[in-house]
Design a protein around this motif. Sequence first.
Motif, PDB file in Angstrom:
ATOM      1  N   ARG A  99     -13.162  20.592 -32.847  1.00 54.92           N
ATOM      2  CA  ARG A  99     -12.032  20.365 -33.095  1.00 54.92           C
ATOM      3  C   ARG A  99     -11.620  21.274 -34.286  1.00 54.92           C
ATOM      4  O   ARG A  99      -9.957  21.658 -33.332  1.00 54.92           O
ATOM      5  CB  ARG A  99     -12.264  18.767 -33.510  1.00 54.92           C
ATOM      6  N   LEU A 100     -12.254  21.561 -35.406  1.00 56.60           N
ATOM      7  CA  LEU A 100     -10.866  22.466 -35.992  1.00 56.60           C
ATOM      8  C   LEU A 100     -10.976  23.544 -35.351  1.00 56.60           C
ATOM      9  O   LEU A 100      -9.434  24.165 -35.239  1.00 56.60           O
ATOM     10  CB  LEU A 100     -11.898  22.036 -37.222  1.00 56.60           C
ATOM     11  N   PHE A 101     -11.522  24.138 -35.469  1.00 58.32           N
ATOM     12  CA  PHE A 101     -11.614  25.590 -34.354  1.00 58.32           C
ATOM     13  C   PHE A 101     -10.868  25.600 -33.268  1.00 58.32           C
ATOM     14  O   PHE A 101      -9.832  26.571 -32.807  1.00 58.32           O
ATOM     15  CB  PHE A 101     -12.406  26.204 -33.831  1.00 58.32           C
ATOM     16  N   TYR A 102     -10.764  24.698 -32.494  1.00 57.91           N
ATOM     17  CA  TYR A 102      -9.807  24.706 -31.043  1.00 57.91           C
ATOM     18  C   TYR A 102      -8.579  24.639 -31.191  1.00 57.91           C
ATOM     19  O   TYR A 102      -7.729  24.712 -30.471  1.00 57.91           O
ATOM     20  CB  TYR A 102     -10.803  23.973 -30.215  1.00 57.91           C
ATOM     21  N   SER A 103      -8.115  23.335 -32.254  1.00 60.87           N
ATOM     22  CA  SER A 103      -6.424  23.232 -32.693  1.00 60.87           C
ATOM     23  C   SER A 103      -6.246  23.742 -33.066  1.00 60.87           C
ATOM     24  O   SER A 103      -4.952  23.648 -33.393  1.00 60.87           O
ATOM     25  CB  SER A 103      -6.884  21.557 -32.862  1.00 60.87           C
ATOM     26  N   THR A 104      -6.753  24.728 -34.110  1.00 63.83           N
ATOM     27  CA  THR A 104      -5.825  25.924 -34.664  1.00 63.83           C
ATOM     28  C   THR A 104      -5.446  27.265 -34.002  1.00 63.83           C
ATOM     29  O   THR A 104      -6.694  27.385 -33.722  1.00 63.83           O
ATOM     30  CB  THR A 104      -6.903  26.070 -35.854  1.00 63.83           C
TER      31      THR A 104
END
Length: 205
Positions: A99-104
Amino acid sequence: MHILILNGSPRNKGNSEFITNLMQEEFLKKSYQVDVINVGKNNIRGCLACHYCRENHNCVIDDLVNQVAPIFEKTDALIMITPVYYAMPNGNLISFLQRLFYSTSFDKRMKVGASVAIARRAGTTFALDCLNKFFTITEMPIGSSFYWNNAFGLNKGEVQFDEEGISNVKELINNVDFLVKSIAKGKKEKLLDDKVPHLVTNFMR
């Protein structure tokens, strides 16, 4: 210079925490600003595949992921430390990272990435492969050592007696330090070429 360390273990005073503390202390000695986030102790659910983040640039699930995102954006290096469960990283850590990599949406190119896996005996190399995939898809150079970035211990604190593992981690710290400083110098001297346009296709065309 700034380092972000993610501890993927849910245990207090365990082997992952020992390695986390060791890395934090060593980077502080090298005059880095260090943030440590204990991901494994949080209840992190997986991605909903809702694509909310494509327009809003943050995750629809407003939890630790959104809190860490601005820290990740400013950091020069991201280090992940995980215990090994069934030859894989901790599930909370994987859900958090997806989620961190995809949402940023910010550019992660040339941020240094490094992973450390800790196990009783086996499964560390596959766990490292899982974590390193987050780096290779975002143009983040990977920090390495003289052996795979792993250490061994079962009971709390046993990892400190893995002399090769500890020296391996210390060499990793030195190499991450060198990469961060070299990349900063290269950027200052404008040695980094412009990005090649990213063409998105599927297997049919």
